[in-house]
Design a protein around this motif. Structure first.
Motif, PDB file in Angstrom:
ATOM      1  N   ALA A 121       0.826  -1.213   0.000  1.00 41.30           N
ATOM      2  CA  ALA A 121       0.000   0.000   0.000  1.00 41.30           C
ATOM      3  C   ALA A 121       0.858   1.260   0.000  1.00 41.30           C
ATOM      4  O   ALA A 121       0.605   2.203  -0.759  1.00 41.30           O
ATOM      5  CB  ALA A 121      -0.929  -0.005   1.213  1.00 41.30           C
ATOM      6  N   ILE A 122       1.874   1.276   0.845  1.00 41.42           N
ATOM      7  CA  ILE A 122       2.753   2.446   0.925  1.00 41.42           C
ATOM      8  C   ILE A 122       3.532   2.616  -0.374  1.00 41.42           C
ATOM      9  O   ILE A 122       3.654   3.730  -0.900  1.00 41.42           O
ATOM     10  CB  ILE A 122       3.703   2.313   2.131  1.00 41.42           C
ATOM     11  CG1 ILE A 122       2.912   2.491   3.435  1.00 41.42           C
ATOM     12  CG2 ILE A 122       4.838   3.328   2.054  1.00 41.42           C
ATOM     13  CD1 ILE A 122       3.698   2.163   4.681  1.00 41.42           C
ATOM     14  N   ALA A 123       4.050   1.526  -0.920  1.00 42.67           N
ATOM     15  CA  ALA A 123       4.813   1.612  -2.158  1.00 42.67           C
ATOM     16  C   ALA A 123       3.934   2.086  -3.319  1.00 42.67           C
ATOM     17  O   ALA A 123       4.351   2.921  -4.127  1.00 42.67           O
ATOM     18  CB  ALA A 123       5.443   0.259  -2.478  1.00 42.67           C
ATOM     19  N   GLU A 124       2.716   1.558  -3.409  1.00 45.30           N
ATOM     20  CA  GLU A 124       1.800   1.982  -4.470  1.00 45.30           C
ATOM     21  C   GLU A 124       1.475   3.472  -4.355  1.00 45.30           C
ATOM     22  O   GLU A 124       1.446   4.197  -5.352  1.00 45.30           O
ATOM     23  CB  GLU A 124       0.523   1.152  -4.418  1.00 45.30           C
ATOM     24  CG  GLU A 124       0.705  -0.294  -4.857  1.00 45.30           C
ATOM     25  CD  GLU A 124      -0.472  -1.183  -4.510  1.00 45.30           C
ATOM     26  OE1 GLU A 124      -0.507  -2.320  -5.006  1.00 45.30           O
ATOM     27  OE2 GLU A 124      -1.356  -0.740  -3.731  1.00 45.30           O
ATOM     28  N   ARG A 125       1.220   3.910  -3.140  1.00 46.61           N
ATOM     29  CA  ARG A 125       0.881   5.323  -2.931  1.00 46.61           C
ATOM     30  C   ARG A 125       2.070   6.224  -3.275  1.00 46.61           C
ATOM     31  O   ARG A 125       1.906   7.273  -3.914  1.00 46.61           O
ATOM     32  CB  ARG A 125       0.453   5.519  -1.485  1.00 46.61           C
ATOM     33  CG  ARG A 125       0.132   6.928  -1.092  1.00 46.61           C
ATOM     34  CD  ARG A 125      -1.123   7.507  -1.759  1.00 46.61           C
ATOM     35  NE  ARG A 125      -1.423   8.780  -1.140  1.00 46.61           N
ATOM     36  CZ  ARG A 125      -2.133   8.918  -0.017  1.00 46.61           C
ATOM     37  NH1 ARG A 125      -2.650   7.851   0.592  1.00 46.61           N
ATOM     38  NH2 ARG A 125      -2.350  10.111   0.492  1.00 46.61           N
ATOM     39  N   ALA A 126       3.266   5.807  -2.868  1.00 49.79           N
ATOM     40  CA  ALA A 126       4.460   6.606  -3.152  1.00 49.79           C
ATOM     41  C   ALA A 126       4.664   6.753  -4.662  1.00 49.79           C
ATOM     42  O   ALA A 126       4.926   7.854  -5.163  1.00 49.79           O
ATOM     43  CB  ALA A 126       5.686   5.978  -2.494  1.00 49.79           C
ATOM     44  N   LEU A 127       4.548   5.656  -5.406  1.00 50.15           N
ATOM     45  CA  LEU A 127       4.725   5.729  -6.857  1.00 50.15           C
ATOM     46  C   LEU A 127       3.639   6.601  -7.485  1.00 50.15           C
ATOM     47  O   LEU A 127       3.919   7.384  -8.408  1.00 50.15           O
ATOM     48  CB  LEU A 127       4.693   4.332  -7.469  1.00 50.15           C
ATOM     49  CG  LEU A 127       5.870   3.399  -7.159  1.00 50.15           C
ATOM     50  CD1 LEU A 127       5.701   2.085  -7.907  1.00 50.15           C
ATOM     51  CD2 LEU A 127       7.201   4.039  -7.506  1.00 50.15           C
ATOM     52  N   ALA A 128       2.401   6.478  -6.994  1.00 51.13           N
ATOM     53  CA  ALA A 128       1.308   7.292  -7.528  1.00 51.13           C
ATOM     54  C   ALA A 128       1.557   8.775  -7.292  1.00 51.13           C
ATOM     55  O   ALA A 128       1.141   9.624  -8.091  1.00 51.13           O
ATOM     56  CB  ALA A 128      -0.019   6.876  -6.895  1.00 51.13           C
ATOM     57  N   ASP A 129       2.267   9.085  -6.208  1.00 44.95           N
ATOM     58  CA  ASP A 129       2.591  10.477  -5.883  1.00 44.95           C
ATOM     59  C   ASP A 129       3.840  10.981  -6.608  1.00 44.95           C
ATOM     60  O   ASP A 129       4.261  12.122  -6.403  1.00 44.95           O
ATOM     61  CB  ASP A 129       2.802  10.625  -4.366  1.00 44.95           C
ATOM     62  CG  ASP A 129       1.506  10.528  -3.582  1.00 44.95           C
ATOM     63  OD1 ASP A 129       0.419  10.550  -4.197  1.00 44.95           O
ATOM     64  OD2 ASP A 129       1.588  10.433  -2.331  1.00 44.95           O
ATOM     65  N   GLY A 130       4.462  10.108  -7.416  1.00 42.84           N
ATOM     66  CA  GLY A 130       5.674  10.507  -8.126  1.00 42.84           C
ATOM     67  C   GLY A 130       6.938  10.352  -7.316  1.00 42.84           C
ATOM     68  O   GLY A 130       7.989  10.891  -7.690  1.00 42.84           O
ATOM     69  N   ASN A 131       6.862   9.596  -6.224  1.00 46.51           N
ATOM     70  CA  ASN A 131       8.028   9.364  -5.377  1.00 46.51           C
ATOM     71  C   ASN A 131       8.622   7.979  -5.655  1.00 46.51           C
ATOM     72  O   ASN A 131       8.084   7.211  -6.456  1.00 46.51           O
ATOM     73  CB  ASN A 131       7.630   9.498  -3.900  1.00 46.51           C
ATOM     74  CG  ASN A 131       7.146  10.902  -3.577  1.00 46.51           C
ATOM     75  OD1 ASN A 131       7.707  11.883  -4.055  1.00 46.51           O
ATOM     76  ND2 ASN A 131       6.095  11.004  -2.770  1.00 46.51           N
ATOM     77  N   GLU A 132       9.730   7.671  -4.989  1.00 44.94           N
ATOM     78  CA  GLU A 132      10.401   6.392  -5.187  1.00 44.94           C
ATOM     79  C   GLU A 132       9.985   5.393  -4.108  1.00 44.94           C
ATOM     80  O   GLU A 132       9.610   5.784  -2.998  1.00 44.94           O
ATOM     81  CB  GLU A 132      11.920   6.575  -5.141  1.00 44.94           C
ATOM     82  CG  GLU A 132      12.473   7.464  -6.238  1.00 44.94           C
ATOM     83  CD  GLU A 132      13.981   7.614  -6.142  1.00 44.94           C
ATOM     84  OE1 GLU A 132      14.595   7.010  -5.232  1.00 44.94           O
ATOM     85  OE2 GLU A 132      14.551   8.334  -6.971  1.00 44.94           O
ATOM     86  N   ALA A 133      10.079   4.097  -4.442  1.00 45.90           N
ATOM     87  CA  ALA A 133       9.666   3.059  -3.487  1.00 45.90           C
ATOM     88  C   ALA A 133      10.514   1.810  -3.637  1.00 45.90           C
ATOM     89  O   ALA A 133      10.951   1.456  -4.737  1.00 45.90           O
ATOM     90  CB  ALA A 133       8.193   2.710  -3.690  1.00 45.90           C
ATOM     91  N   ALA A 134      10.732   1.145  -2.503  1.00 43.20           N
ATOM     92  CA  ALA A 134      11.401  -0.157  -2.483  1.00 43.20           C
ATOM     93  C   ALA A 134      10.721  -1.015  -1.427  1.00 43.20           C
ATOM     94  O   ALA A 134      10.302  -0.516  -0.373  1.00 43.20           O
ATOM     95  CB  ALA A 134      12.884  -0.007  -2.171  1.00 43.20           C
ATOM     96  N   VAL A 135      10.592  -2.306  -1.709  1.00 46.96           N
ATOM     97  CA  VAL A 135       9.993  -3.258  -0.774  1.00 46.96           C
ATOM     98  C   VAL A 135      10.927  -4.450  -0.624  1.00 46.96           C
ATOM     99  O   VAL A 135      11.359  -5.032  -1.627  1.00 46.96           O
ATOM    100  CB  VAL A 135       8.614  -3.753  -1.264  1.00 46.96           C
ATOM    101  CG1 VAL A 135       8.065  -4.832  -0.323  1.00 46.96           C
ATOM    102  CG2 VAL A 135       7.627  -2.600  -1.383  1.00 46.96           C
TER     103      VAL A 135
END
Length: 215
Positions: A121-135
């Motif tokens: 959920a956090i990674a999906e939201r971060a990418l949707a906001d134009g930010n970077e994500a790693a899991v």
């Protein structure tokens, strides 16, 4: 935070002995990925309930929880939830918790077992906001494999490990320690201890992580 009754919108299997439950979002209710809510209902004349972490990137129209259960064990509410159906009603209270996504430039989410719910959920939201994500996710029976695969193909760094694999190399590969990066940890106590050790080994500060201990 008065209790609110709401309706189950959908129930889906997301892995071995695990379901995702979508609830209709009551008017005025908002929660960020990583916060948690108490779900409760009446069973045999007694009010039963437990806390579950939001596993959807937002609460627009519906929001989700990921429930992992042991068919051989569990209390009355744990036995009730896997059999819940669309159209059933439950009561929610919350949201609670301060360790959630707040628009950070880069999120690194370390998850064990059912902690993958808030992780995706956090990674999906971060990418949707134009930010970077790693899991980095460790589990012998992975959940939400479709969402993890989508994250990996849409810009996130995703590592899925077995229970026997150490976290050290994967955490070192995704942790930059740059300003604006936020580490999250979701899982049971032994996983949190391993994650904190891996963060420290990679040059990060485990005390700066936002963490939720599932017990």
């Amino acid at each position: 935070m008065d209790p609110i009754e709401t309706t189950v919108a959908a129930v889906r299997e997301v892995g071995p002995d695990a379901v995702a439950i979508d609830l209709e979002t009551p008017a005025g209710f908002e929660a960020e990925p990583g916060q948690f809510v108490k779900l409760s209902t009446e069973i045999d004349g007694e009010t039963e309930g437990r806390f579950y972490t939001v596993s959807s990137p937002d609460t627009d129209e519906t929001f989700e929880f990921t429930i992992s259960y042991d068919p051989e064990e569990g209390g009355a509410f744990s036995e009730y939830l896997p059999n819940i159906e669309a159209g059933d009603t439950v009561t929610i209270t919350g949201p609670f918790g301060g360790d959630y996504y707040e628009g950070e430039d880069r999120v690194v989410v370390l998850a064990g077992g059912p902690g993958v719910g808030p992780a995706v959920a956090i990674a999906e939201r971060a990418l949707a906001d134009g930010n970077e994500a790693a899991v980095v996710y460790r589990d012998d029976n992975p959940l939400h494999e479709d969402r993890l695969a989508t994250l990996a193909t849409t810009g996130a760094d995703v590592f899925v490990l077995s229970e026997s694999e150490p976290l050290t190399d994967a955490v070192a590969a995704v942790l930059t320690t740059d300003e604006g990066e936020q580490v999250f940890i979701y899982g049971f106590a032994d996983f949190l201890a391993d994650a904190e050790a891996a963060i420290e080994a990679a040059g990060g500060d485990p005390d700066e992580a936002k963490a939720e201990n599932f017990g």
